[in-house]
Design a protein around this motif. Structure first.
Motif, short mmCIF file in Angstrom:
data_model
loop_
_atom_site.label_atom_id
_atom_site.label_comp_id
_atom_site.label_asym_id
_atom_site.label_seq_id
_atom_site.Cartn_x
_atom_site.Cartn_y
_atom_site.Cartn_z
N PHE A 96 0.89 4.30 -2.64
CA PHE A 96 0.48 5.66 -2.48
C PHE A 96 1.63 6.66 -2.61
N LEU A 112 0.77 -1.04 0.09
CA LEU A 112 0.09 -0.03 0.14
C LEU A 112 0.99 1.33 0.11
N SER A 113 2.09 1.08 0.75
CA SER A 113 2.70 2.60 0.54
C SER A 113 3.62 2.44 -0.74
N PRO A 130 3.62 7.11 -6.88
CA PRO A 130 2.41 6.94 -8.03
C PRO A 130 3.26 6.91 -9.56
#
Length: 150
Positions: free
Chosen positions: A26, A22-23, A29
């Motif tokens: 986000f 997830l890091s 990008p």
């Protein structure tokens, strides 16, 4: 107080992996850097690429090669004395890999000093690939230079 078991370890490892993924999603990008194809007619030009290979090979064999220098006025290309306007056609392309709108494509005439200048006002800071193509006595030549304009 409970003892730490292998189940707790698997749960912590899986949770850490999910947080890492997830890091990455986000924090980094995909749209930060624009990557475009060099040309819209990529496949058609790929079929004719043997002529480019031959032109590069011929340019590697010449004794005196065109050289470039940078100054406040822009990028100056200087050719050897055996290349002149009477028997040569000179074209160049400055490609920006990050923004196709900043590409520069022109045909030039050599001045009395066997050179021409790409003006600084058409250049923006960044990395360019300078593709220099010329035809002398019906023979094609091509050299590629990496240019960093500051």
């Amino acid at each position: 107080m409970k003892n730490f078991t292998w189940g707790h370890g698997v749960f912590i490892a899986l949770g850490s992996f999910i947080i890492f993924i997830l890091s990455m999603l986000f924090l980094f990008p995909n749209g930060q850097k624009n990557s475009e194809m060099v040309t819209d007619k990529y496949y058609e030009e790929e079929l004719e690429y043997q002529t480019v290979i031959d032109a590069k090979r011929r340019a590697d064999t010449i004794q005196e090669k065109p050289v470039f220098s940078q100054n406040a006025d822009g990028i100056k290309m200087t050719f050897p004395k055996n290349i002149n306007n009477a028997n040569s056609k000179i074209k160049f392309v400055l490609n920006r890999s990050d923004d196709q709108n900043l590409d520069i494509k022109r045909s030039e005439q050599l001045d009395a000093n066997q050179s021409f200048t790409i003006p600084a006002k058409v250049l923006t800071k960044g990395n360019y690939t300078l593709r220099l193509m010329w035809n002398t006595n019906k023979t094609d030549y091509r050299l590629d230079y990496d240019v960093i304009w500051k």
